[in-house]
Design a protein around this motif. Structure first.
Motif, PDB file in Angstrom:
ATOM      1  N   ARG A 116     -38.169 -14.731  11.487  1.00 51.52           N
ATOM      2  CA  ARG A 116     -38.099 -13.487  10.706  1.00 51.52           C
ATOM      3  C   ARG A 116     -39.357 -13.336   9.844  1.00 51.52           C
ATOM      4  O   ARG A 116     -39.951 -12.261   9.785  1.00 51.52           O
ATOM      5  CB  ARG A 116     -36.851 -13.453   9.846  1.00 51.52           C
ATOM      6  CG  ARG A 116     -36.703 -12.141   9.071  1.00 51.52           C
ATOM      7  CD  ARG A 116     -35.391 -12.044   8.319  1.00 51.52           C
ATOM      8  NE  ARG A 116     -34.325 -11.741   9.280  1.00 51.52           N
ATOM      9  CZ  ARG A 116     -33.336 -12.570   9.592  1.00 51.52           C
ATOM     10  NH1 ARG A 116     -33.240 -13.739   9.018  1.00 51.52           N
ATOM     11  NH2 ARG A 116     -32.418 -12.218  10.471  1.00 51.52           N
ATOM     12  N   ASP A 129     -37.050   0.222  14.205  1.00 49.48           N
ATOM     13  CA  ASP A 129     -35.697   0.294  13.674  1.00 49.48           C
ATOM     14  C   ASP A 129     -35.250  -1.109  13.261  1.00 49.48           C
ATOM     15  O   ASP A 129     -35.528  -2.088  13.946  1.00 49.48           O
ATOM     16  CB  ASP A 129     -34.775   0.850  14.770  1.00 49.48           C
ATOM     17  CG  ASP A 129     -33.362   0.999  14.285  1.00 49.48           C
ATOM     18  OD1 ASP A 129     -33.107   1.937  13.511  1.00 49.48           O
ATOM     19  OD2 ASP A 129     -32.523   0.155  14.679  1.00 49.48           O
ATOM     20  N   ARG A 130     -34.548  -1.205  12.130  1.00 51.28           N
ATOM     21  CA  ARG A 130     -34.140  -2.526  11.612  1.00 51.28           C
ATOM     22  C   ARG A 130     -33.226  -3.262  12.598  1.00 51.28           C
ATOM     23  O   ARG A 130     -33.319  -4.469  12.736  1.00 51.28           O
ATOM     24  CB  ARG A 130     -33.458  -2.371  10.242  1.00 51.28           C
ATOM     25  CG  ARG A 130     -33.351  -3.673   9.509  1.00 51.28           C
ATOM     26  CD  ARG A 130     -34.733  -4.179   9.141  1.00 51.28           C
ATOM     27  NE  ARG A 130     -34.668  -5.574   8.703  1.00 51.28           N
ATOM     28  CZ  ARG A 130     -35.712  -6.288   8.384  1.00 51.28           C
ATOM     29  NH1 ARG A 130     -36.912  -5.771   8.437  1.00 51.28           N
ATOM     30  NH2 ARG A 130     -35.589  -7.523   8.000  1.00 51.28           N
ATOM     31  N   GLN A 131     -32.345  -2.543  13.284  1.00 58.32           N
ATOM     32  CA  GLN A 131     -31.482  -3.181  14.291  1.00 58.32           C
ATOM     33  C   GLN A 131     -32.309  -3.758  15.430  1.00 58.32           C
ATOM     34  O   GLN A 131     -32.022  -4.846  15.912  1.00 58.32           O
ATOM     35  CB  GLN A 131     -30.466  -2.189  14.845  1.00 58.32           C
ATOM     36  CG  GLN A 131     -29.263  -1.995  13.956  1.00 58.32           C
ATOM     37  CD  GLN A 131     -28.237  -1.120  14.650  1.00 58.32           C
ATOM     38  OE1 GLN A 131     -28.560  -0.043  15.145  1.00 58.32           O
ATOM     39  NE2 GLN A 131     -27.006  -1.597  14.673  1.00 58.32           N
ATOM     40  N   ASP A 132     -33.317  -3.037  15.854  1.00 53.34           N
ATOM     41  CA  ASP A 132     -34.210  -3.544  16.910  1.00 53.34           C
ATOM     42  C   ASP A 132     -34.976  -4.771  16.415  1.00 53.34           C
ATOM     43  O   ASP A 132     -35.132  -5.756  17.140  1.00 53.34           O
ATOM     44  CB  ASP A 132     -35.195  -2.461  17.361  1.00 53.34           C
ATOM     45  CG  ASP A 132     -34.512  -1.336  18.120  1.00 53.34           C
ATOM     46  OD1 ASP A 132     -33.383  -1.537  18.624  1.00 53.34           O
ATOM     47  OD2 ASP A 132     -35.108  -0.238  18.189  1.00 53.34           O
ATOM     48  N   GLU A 134     -34.022  -6.918  14.118  1.00 56.26           N
ATOM     49  CA  GLU A 134     -33.098  -8.065  14.068  1.00 56.26           C
ATOM     50  C   GLU A 134     -32.760  -8.575  15.467  1.00 56.26           C
ATOM     51  O   GLU A 134     -32.594  -9.778  15.672  1.00 56.26           O
ATOM     52  CB  GLU A 134     -31.827  -7.704  13.298  1.00 56.26           C
ATOM     53  CG  GLU A 134     -32.040  -7.522  11.806  1.00 56.26           C
ATOM     54  CD  GLU A 134     -32.600  -8.765  11.098  1.00 56.26           C
ATOM     55  OE1 GLU A 134     -32.274  -9.909  11.504  1.00 56.26           O
ATOM     56  OE2 GLU A 134     -33.366  -8.590  10.138  1.00 56.26           O
ATOM     57  N   PHE A 135     -32.671  -7.660  16.437  1.00 58.01           N
ATOM     58  CA  PHE A 135     -32.444  -8.071  17.827  1.00 58.01           C
ATOM     59  C   PHE A 135     -33.594  -8.962  18.309  1.00 58.01           C
ATOM     60  O   PHE A 135     -33.365  -9.993  18.946  1.00 58.01           O
ATOM     61  CB  PHE A 135     -32.309  -6.840  18.745  1.00 58.01           C
ATOM     62  CG  PHE A 135     -32.337  -7.208  20.201  1.00 58.01           C
ATOM     63  CD1 PHE A 135     -31.211  -7.747  20.812  1.00 58.01           C
ATOM     64  CD2 PHE A 135     -33.494  -7.029  20.944  1.00 58.01           C
ATOM     65  CE1 PHE A 135     -31.248  -8.108  22.156  1.00 58.01           C
ATOM     66  CE2 PHE A 135     -33.533  -7.383  22.288  1.00 58.01           C
ATOM     67  CZ  PHE A 135     -32.408  -7.923  22.894  1.00 58.01           C
ATOM     68  N   GLU A 138     -33.360 -12.401  16.677  1.00 54.59           N
ATOM     69  CA  GLU A 138     -32.244 -13.134  17.296  1.00 54.59           C
ATOM     70  C   GLU A 138     -32.616 -13.613  18.700  1.00 54.59           C
ATOM     71  O   GLU A 138     -32.347 -14.751  19.088  1.00 54.59           O
ATOM     72  CB  GLU A 138     -31.014 -12.220  17.346  1.00 54.59           C
ATOM     73  CG  GLU A 138     -29.767 -12.860  17.871  1.00 54.59           C
ATOM     74  CD  GLU A 138     -29.042 -13.717  16.859  1.00 54.59           C
ATOM     75  OE1 GLU A 138     -28.260 -14.579  17.291  1.00 54.59           O
ATOM     76  OE2 GLU A 138     -29.252 -13.551  15.639  1.00 54.59           O
TER      77      GLU A 138
END
Length: 185
Positions: A116, A129-132, A134-135, A138
């Motif tokens: 991160r 995008d924050r979700q992307d 974090e993906f 991960e």
């Protein structure tokens, strides 16, 4: 005094793990090795696995990066493999025990923070995008944990076709490239 007692118990655990699997080490084994009372052990730790968790934390804080520096990432990633290799008896004992999942979750949690921190630098001037984001973090954490698991399954011997150099070459610029693909236009 408390820290030195904890360290003595940690050292006793590591010594004991050379001759016994973690699942067969008892509090009694540890207090006899250290010359402390059971009450002293239970003052510091709930059980052997609580001590093991403390050993993970202490070792990680002393030997592993908590973040990956952009210009030094190859060295930072190599430190993980070096630490596990240098402590292979301890690491393999835990890996081949009922504590395997705990160990892998712990490693993944530490790796997530490292990846991160590196990814934050890479994403700095990109619209992702924050979700992307974090993906991606991960995804790369799972890749490294998978490699570590495979390596440990093989007794920490890399097959001839896999080398640290190849792993680092695959990772080189890969986060930058994947973030490019996820960038919003």
């Amino acid at each position: 005094m408390a820290t030195s007692t904890k360290k003595a118990l940690a050292d006793a655990l590591k010594k004991m793990m050379v001759i016994k699997p973690i699942d067969r080490i008892t509090v009694n084994d540890l207090v006899e090795t250290c010359g402390v009372s059971r009450q002293t052990f239970y003052y510091h730790f709930d059980d052997v696995y609580d001590l093991l968790e403390w050993v993970f934390e202490e070792d990680a804080n002393a030997n592993l990066p908590s973040e990956v520096v952009y210009d030094n990432w190859k060295h930072d990633v190599s430190l993980w493999f070096k630490y596990l290799y240098d402590n292979s008896t301890f690491a393999l004992n835990v890996y081949n025990s009922n504590s395997r999942l705990y160990m892998l979750r712990y490693i993944k949690g530490r790796l997530l923070e490292c990846i991160r921190s590196f990814s934050e630098i890479v994403a700095e001037n990109r619209s992702i995008d924050r979700q992307d984001f974090e993906f991606i973090v991960e995804f790369y954490s799972n890749i490294v944990v998978g490699l570590i698991s495979q390596w440990m399954d093989q007794g920490m011997q890399l097959p001839k076709e896999i080398s640290t150099d190849k792993v680092l070459r695959v990772l080189d610029n890969s986060i930058e490239n994947i973030m490019e693909r996820f960038q919003k236009n």
